[in-house]
Design a protein around this motif. Sequence first.
Motif, short mmCIF file in Angstrom:
data_model
loop_
_atom_site.label_atom_id
_atom_site.label_comp_id
_atom_site.label_asym_id
_atom_site.label_seq_id
_atom_site.Cartn_x
_atom_site.Cartn_y
_atom_site.Cartn_z
N ARG A 289 0.86 -1.18 0.00
CA ARG A 289 0.00 0.00 0.00
C ARG A 289 0.89 1.23 0.00
O ARG A 289 1.92 1.26 0.68
N VAL A 290 0.52 2.26 -0.76
CA VAL A 290 1.26 3.51 -0.75
C VAL A 290 0.33 4.63 -0.30
O VAL A 290 -0.81 4.73 -0.76
N GLU A 291 0.81 5.44 0.65
CA GLU A 291 0.03 6.55 1.20
C GLU A 291 0.66 7.89 0.85
O GLU A 291 1.87 8.07 0.98
N HIS A 292 -0.17 8.82 0.42
CA HIS A 292 0.18 10.23 0.25
C HIS A 292 -0.82 11.04 1.08
O HIS A 292 -1.87 10.54 1.48
N SER A 293 -0.52 12.33 1.26
CA SER A 293 -1.54 13.19 1.86
C SER A 293 -2.64 13.42 0.82
O SER A 293 -2.36 13.59 -0.36
N GLN A 294 -3.89 13.38 1.27
CA GLN A 294 -5.00 13.59 0.34
C GLN A 294 -4.96 15.00 -0.23
O GLN A 294 -5.30 15.22 -1.41
N GLU A 295 -4.51 15.96 0.56
CA GLU A 295 -4.41 17.33 0.07
C GLU A 295 -3.48 17.42 -1.14
O GLU A 295 -3.78 18.13 -2.12
N VAL A 408 6.96 -0.78 7.39
CA VAL A 408 6.77 0.42 6.57
C VAL A 408 8.12 0.99 6.15
O VAL A 408 9.14 0.77 6.81
N GLN A 409 8.09 1.75 5.05
CA GLN A 409 9.31 2.35 4.52
C GLN A 409 8.92 3.59 3.71
O GLN A 409 7.97 3.54 2.92
N ARG A 410 9.63 4.71 3.94
CA ARG A 410 9.42 5.88 3.10
C ARG A 410 9.74 5.52 1.65
O ARG A 410 10.64 4.72 1.38
N LEU A 411 9.04 6.15 0.73
CA LEU A 411 9.22 5.84 -0.68
C LEU A 411 10.66 6.12 -1.13
O LEU A 411 11.27 5.31 -1.83
N MET A 458 5.40 5.82 -13.00
CA MET A 458 4.16 6.47 -12.60
C MET A 458 4.41 7.92 -12.20
O MET A 458 3.58 8.79 -12.44
N GLY A 459 5.56 8.15 -11.56
CA GLY A 459 5.91 9.51 -11.19
C GLY A 459 6.08 10.42 -12.40
O GLY A 459 5.83 11.62 -12.33
N ALA A 460 6.51 9.83 -13.52
CA ALA A 460 6.63 10.62 -14.75
C ALA A 460 5.25 10.94 -15.33
O ALA A 460 5.02 12.03 -15.87
N TRP A 461 4.32 9.99 -15.22
CA TRP A 461 2.97 10.21 -15.71
C TRP A 461 2.18 11.14 -14.79
O TRP A 461 1.39 11.97 -15.25
N MET A 462 2.39 11.01 -13.48
CA MET A 462 1.65 11.80 -12.49
C MET A 462 2.67 12.48 -11.57
O MET A 462 3.03 11.94 -10.53
N PRO A 463 3.19 13.63 -11.97
CA PRO A 463 4.21 14.32 -11.16
C PRO A 463 3.76 14.50 -9.72
O PRO A 463 2.67 15.00 -9.45
N GLY A 464 4.60 14.05 -8.79
CA GLY A 464 4.26 14.10 -7.38
C GLY A 464 3.97 12.74 -6.79
O GLY A 464 4.02 12.54 -5.57
N PHE A 465 3.67 11.75 -7.66
CA PHE A 465 3.38 10.41 -7.14
C PHE A 465 4.59 9.82 -6.43
O PHE A 465 4.45 9.18 -5.38
N ALA A 466 5.79 10.04 -7.00
CA ALA A 466 7.02 9.50 -6.39
C ALA A 466 7.53 10.44 -5.31
O ALA A 466 8.74 10.69 -5.20
N TYR A 467 6.64 10.95 -4.50
CA TYR A 467 6.99 11.89 -3.42
C TYR A 467 7.86 11.19 -2.38
O TYR A 467 7.50 10.11 -1.91
#
Length: 529
Positions: A289-295, A408-411, A458-467
């Motif tokens: 599972r990968v979590e980002h802030s919803q904001e 858990v592990q930071r991306l 995916m980060g290239a397709w959606m900038p910010g995904f590879a946060y």
Amino acid sequence: MIKITGLKVVLTYDLKILEDIVATRLNIEHSRIERISIAKRTVNARNKQDIYFDMTVVVCVSGDENEVISMNKDKFISKEIELNYTVPKDRKLKERPVVVGCGPAGMFAALILAQAGARPILLERGLDVDSRKRKVLKFWRTGILDTQTNVQFGEGGAGAFSDGKLKIGQKNPRKMKVLSELVQAGAPPEIMYLSKPHIGTDRLNETVKGIREQVIRLGGEVRFNATVKEILFKDAQVTGVRFEEEGNIAEVSTDNVVLAIGHSARDTFESLLNSGVYMEQKSFAVGVRVEHSQEMIDKIQYGDFAGRPELGAADYKMVVHLQNGRGVYTFCMCPGGTVVAATSEENGLTTNGMSEFARDGRNANTALLVTVEKEDFGSEHPLAGCAFQRRIEGAAFTAGGGGYKAPVQRLEDFLQKRKTTAFGDVLPTYLPGTEFAVLDSFLPEYITDSLRHGILEMGAWMPGFAYPDALLTGAETRSSSPVRITRGESLEAIGIKGLYPCGEGAGYSGGIISAAVDGVLCAEQILGS
């Protein structure tokens, strides 16, 4: 009635605005519009400076509707085709049919059978949804697991602790039947027209109770804490079901069984295999599972429109195909949700995602999965996929330090192959707790390598995904069934009359709607329609 597709509608629309748009599009007076209903509504966010709803509506007008359609000569204006479902008639079954499992497939098989007057008996190994919720919350708080009632087992199935996402696709009478029954049982009415509808865990609980109450009201019977031990056969024909109920062994005679056991009933898979039921390996997927802030996700998807109440929490869906031949994809994305402990076996750890209807949590999460093929299982045994899952779940349990804490592990640390020492600005939502670990310690190398490549693409397709501070929690192993209980054109198990493998656990669906529709199909076969 007249259907109009491709309408561009402002986010702040009301009925007056819709009437203006429809009257202009049809070239008629407002007074001729008798009723407008929304058939589909999609957020169009291709241009972040101009986000709007792409809408399909169905309109009832006074006068000759065919004349209105022909007058406009517009490919986006057509006659509406009603998708009505008719419940089959009971062909006077000799014995009451038995449905095993109370997930979407089992519930809707039982509902159709009950509506046809067949008085089904539904057996569920777990508890009713209210008792189940208490058991699950206790597990998340304390780490005390009930192996019979948990996120996988109990009324509502695994989907009862999810986002309640409904993948509709092309609508047909069976899908509309499922949607309408869900609404009548308590689901939000907008699931009938939203392009990406969801019910939410909180609303799902009430909805499944509503369906159960209808089954009982129509003469059906629902028995909880009833674990099936054996399907009984004679001369390749089902004759009954043996089950354990509150410590006692009981039998029920029947010649039709809908087997809707879910993708985690490994003990039942083993029992069926030992009884001679044919099943085969099935490919599935494994990951984290990968979590980002919803904001942050809202801002990525909606730009300056982020936070608008009409839009709600943003979601996303991505898939990439790697040079190594594997696919990496997001699955069961949960806006404003939490990562949850979803195991059903002791000393094993698997995750899932969950959102309530409001989707108002601080984090967004999704499964990030890598395709796993039969050749990866290490054996040709039909249940080798189950053993493959167990190995990863056991290793993840150990990596988390026991007590069902999740590794858990930071991306950024995952990409750099180093252990995390402190959280960034994304904090975990998983309970009972988390432990810093290297995900490579419990996932095969081809999985972690594929995840790394997939994240970057995916980060290239959606900038910010590879946060860098995005958080990875493992392991996600129960995305779909690792087996298929093979059935023929009659939907009966190969060589066994009266046994209907059904839904996700049998390997014939993926998600609430497709599982429910498969339940409807199996019920129809029993009723002889």
